[in-house]
Design a protein around this motif. Sequence first.
Motif, mmCIF file in Angstrom:
data_model
loop_
_atom_site.group_PDB
_atom_site.id
_atom_site.type_symbol
_atom_site.label_atom_id
_atom_site.label_comp_id
_atom_site.label_asym_id
_atom_site.label_seq_id
_atom_site.Cartn_x
_atom_site.Cartn_y
_atom_site.Cartn_z
ATOM 1 N N LYS A 1 0.841 -1.197 0.000
ATOM 2 C CA LYS A 1 0.000 0.000 0.000
ATOM 3 C C LYS A 1 0.880 1.254 0.000
ATOM 4 N N GLY A 2 0.519 2.207 -0.831
ATOM 5 C CA GLY A 2 1.299 3.437 -0.953
ATOM 6 C C GLY A 2 1.164 3.971 -2.370
ATOM 7 N N ASN A 3 2.271 4.394 -2.958
ATOM 8 C CA ASN A 3 2.234 4.786 -4.375
ATOM 9 C C ASN A 3 3.209 3.928 -5.166
ATOM 10 N N LEU A 4 3.140 4.053 -6.481
ATOM 11 C CA LEU A 4 3.931 3.170 -7.341
ATOM 12 C C LEU A 4 5.427 3.428 -7.185
ATOM 13 N N ARG A 5 5.805 4.694 -7.020
ATOM 14 C CA ARG A 5 7.236 5.023 -6.908
ATOM 15 C C ARG A 5 7.851 4.305 -5.706
ATOM 16 N N ASP A 6 7.162 4.345 -4.555
ATOM 17 C CA ASP A 6 7.683 3.676 -3.353
ATOM 18 C C ASP A 6 7.793 2.173 -3.562
ATOM 19 N N ASN A 7 6.819 1.583 -4.271
ATOM 20 C CA ASN A 7 6.869 0.147 -4.548
ATOM 21 C C ASN A 7 8.042 -0.194 -5.449
ATOM 22 N N MET A 8 8.288 0.639 -6.438
ATOM 23 C CA MET A 8 9.373 0.364 -7.377
ATOM 24 C C MET A 8 10.749 0.510 -6.713
ATOM 25 N N LYS A 9 10.825 1.362 -5.689
ATOM 26 C CA LYS A 9 12.098 1.592 -5.000
ATOM 27 C C LYS A 9 12.342 0.593 -3.867
ATOM 28 N N TYR A 10 11.471 -0.401 -3.759
ATOM 29 C CA TYR A 10 11.562 -1.337 -2.632
ATOM 30 C C TYR A 10 12.905 -2.057 -2.581
ATOM 31 N N GLY A 11 13.467 -2.378 -3.733
ATOM 32 C CA GLY A 11 14.759 -3.066 -3.767
ATOM 33 C C GLY A 11 15.926 -2.150 -4.036
ATOM 34 N N ASN A 12 15.645 -0.886 -4.329
ATOM 35 C CA ASN A 12 16.714 0.070 -4.638
ATOM 36 C C ASN A 12 16.230 1.476 -4.275
ATOM 37 N N GLU A 13 16.542 1.906 -3.062
ATOM 38 C CA GLU A 13 16.057 3.190 -2.567
ATOM 39 C C GLU A 13 16.617 4.364 -3.354
ATOM 40 N N ASN A 14 17.753 4.170 -3.995
ATOM 41 C CA ASN A 14 18.413 5.251 -4.725
ATOM 42 C C ASN A 14 18.024 5.305 -6.198
ATOM 43 N N ALA A 15 17.070 4.484 -6.596
ATOM 44 C CA ALA A 15 16.670 4.450 -8.006
ATOM 45 C C ALA A 15 16.059 5.785 -8.426
ATOM 46 N N SER A 16 16.425 6.246 -9.606
ATOM 47 C CA SER A 16 15.852 7.485 -10.142
ATOM 48 C C SER A 16 14.557 7.170 -10.883
ATOM 49 N N ASP A 17 13.823 8.213 -11.225
ATOM 50 C CA ASP A 17 12.595 8.009 -12.005
ATOM 51 C C ASP A 17 12.907 7.391 -13.358
ATOM 52 N N ASP A 18 14.045 7.760 -13.935
ATOM 53 C CA ASP A 18 14.442 7.179 -15.236
ATOM 54 C C ASP A 18 14.675 5.671 -15.095
ATOM 55 N N ASP A 19 15.297 5.268 -13.995
ATOM 56 C CA ASP A 19 15.514 3.831 -13.756
ATOM 57 C C ASP A 19 14.181 3.090 -13.659
ATOM 58 N N ILE A 20 13.230 3.716 -12.982
ATOM 59 C CA ILE A 20 11.918 3.077 -12.802
ATOM 60 C C ILE A 20 11.194 2.962 -14.138
ATOM 61 N N TRP A 21 11.217 4.044 -14.935
ATOM 62 C CA TRP A 21 10.533 3.998 -16.230
ATOM 63 C C TRP A 21 11.181 2.976 -17.159
ATOM 64 N N ARG A 22 12.510 2.851 -17.087
ATOM 65 C CA ARG A 22 13.191 1.824 -17.891
ATOM 66 C C ARG A 22 12.674 0.436 -17.526
ATOM 67 N N ALA A 23 12.567 0.165 -16.217
ATOM 68 C CA ALA A 23 12.074 -1.142 -15.762
ATOM 69 C C ALA A 23 10.622 -1.355 -16.177
ATOM 70 N N LEU A 24 9.808 -0.306 -16.090
ATOM 71 C CA LEU A 24 8.406 -0.422 -16.499
ATOM 72 C C LEU A 24 8.286 -0.688 -17.995
ATOM 73 N N GLU A 25 9.154 -0.066 -18.794
ATOM 74 C CA GLU A 25 9.140 -0.305 -20.245
ATOM 75 C C GLU A 25 9.497 -1.764 -20.539
ATOM 76 N N ILE A 26 10.537 -2.272 -19.895
ATOM 77 C CA ILE A 26 10.939 -3.665 -20.124
ATOM 78 C C ILE A 26 9.812 -4.612 -19.729
ATOM 79 N N ALA A 27 9.152 -4.305 -18.615
ATOM 80 C CA ALA A 27 8.108 -5.190 -18.085
ATOM 81 C C ALA A 27 6.755 -4.987 -18.752
ATOM 82 N N GLN A 28 6.713 -4.131 -19.781
ATOM 83 C CA GLN A 28 5.451 -3.895 -20.511
ATOM 84 C C GLN A 28 4.365 -3.310 -19.600
ATOM 85 N N ALA A 29 4.807 -2.468 -18.645
ATOM 86 C CA ALA A 29 3.856 -1.882 -17.692
ATOM 87 C C ALA A 29 3.761 -0.367 -17.831
#
Length: 577
Positions: free
Chosen positions: A419-447
């Motif tokens: 529960k929370g927002n998507l950014r916090d969920n995406m940073k669960y394994g990498n607190e230092n991840a940037s928004d660009d890192d998250i969008w890259r992962a979302l693109e790969i995962a077709q999300a």
Amino acid sequence: MWQIMKRRMSPLAVTGATIFMIIQVIANLSLPRYTADIVNKGIANGDIGLIQHYGMIMLGISLIGILAAAGNVFLASRVSQGLGRDLRNDIFTKVVNYSNDEFDEVGTSSLITRTTNDVLQIQNVVMMMLRMMIMAPITLIGASFLAYQRDHQLTTIFLYVIPIMFIVIGGLMFFAVPLFKKMQKLTDALNLVFREGLTGVRVIRAFRRDKFELNRFDTANANYTNNALRVYSIVAGMIPLMTLIMSGTNVGITWMGANLIANQTTQTGNMIAFMTYAMQILFSFMMLSMVFVFVPRAQAAAVRINEVLNLETKITDPAKPLPLTAEHISLKFDHVNYRYRSAEKLALTDINVDMQAGQTLAIIGGTGSGKSTLINLIPRLYDVESGAVEVNGLDVRQVSTAALRDQISLVPQKALLFKGNLRDNMKYGNENASDDDIWRALEIAQAADFIKADQGLDTVVEQGGNNFSGGQKQRLAIARALVKDAAIYVFDDSFSALDFKTDAKLRQNLKEDPKMKEKIVVIVGQRVSTVASADEILVLDNGNMAGYGSHEQLMQDSPVYQDIVASQIRKAGTENG
């Protein structure tokens, strides 16, 4: 219970609470003496000044008693609540470090009960101990001495009253204590049924088992309720019985005191003071009995908590862990055998795999063949019985679990979002991840598409990710794993809810991504289309290696793999037909 309390209670706060309680008891015991003097010296002689003087002293003593009581309650509350806080923290810390074997042994519903209800029982008893268990014996001894000092002839009434109280309290405890102990197990059973009903509500509705589950819950609820009614009825019976005994004691004191006053062998004030001391003595017995009724339940709770705290996990760090780096990425299963706790048969037998950076390993096999068990050995969620699992050239048992799991990113079978927002969920394994890192992962995962259509990285995630479909949750769980910078990426049947097109596109993105080309990817799958393009495919059959190699090799050498391919082709043909 003492083992739990002694390390988690402040000696200074306990000492302070004890001192405040002693002051309160002394104040309470002092008041009847001044009451007797007011009656004997003030009222009898008509001395208003003496009455006012003693009255002011009693007000001062009462004020001191109130302040001492407030100090005792404050410190006792801090001690008991602090104990509960530390105990819950210790239990959670211990449970987080459990291996899957320990989770299976204790059970999730029981862990919840022990962390909440059992801890609450110990908190309540600690509060009672710092209040009643200190007050009762001091009051009992002090009031008995002062009552005897006032009039030793009236103390003979206790020769009749106290044995009766012992019989009544002993009888109540004999019936109540076993029921209190039973309540903890019934609470476990109730939580189990309730939790299964909540988590499995869709299955229950799909199979129209609503009435069956309601009856199951009603049974567990009725067992708990009936036990609670019995035990609290017994405890509730203590109050009227004690009131009856106290009232009878007052009648006896009045009758004996009246005769003594008539014979001029005692004074009226002494009888009044004696009655007050008698009530304090009897109340002390009642408080002690309440403590002794609730202590066994807390003791049972303490035993259950100690079982959690003292349960030794199989997964422990070595005394001198070796440093684990990602300089030479590799994954090796070297003659691995694994057996579940208390199982007679091996779940995995002689598994041998050797993978290097840039390679993809796919694992396929029938239900119960050991696929998930095998990959759970990589992050040491289980430990091998014999053989070795090696990550980056080191046996996983030679490195710390923290360092090992830093090198592994795992997507479990059940996609779980917090529960929370998507950014916090995406940073669960990498607190230092940037928004660009998250969008890259979302693109790969077709999300990325459905997230952009919502509120982007600020998209609200409900508890468990219930505002997303099954396929969306899987893709988001995959993206979360990709955000983490790891050496080995493990996908445990994580493509099962995806359609063939999305599945193929996602795997293609994984293969083409520059960063992923330097990693090892492990995919557990049920569909041949998911695993066919992997560099190496491991075929499992009842925990045994039934094939290992590329798709083309297995189509020639592995009958089990050929059967899986044939069955899926037949199924596809039937569906198309």
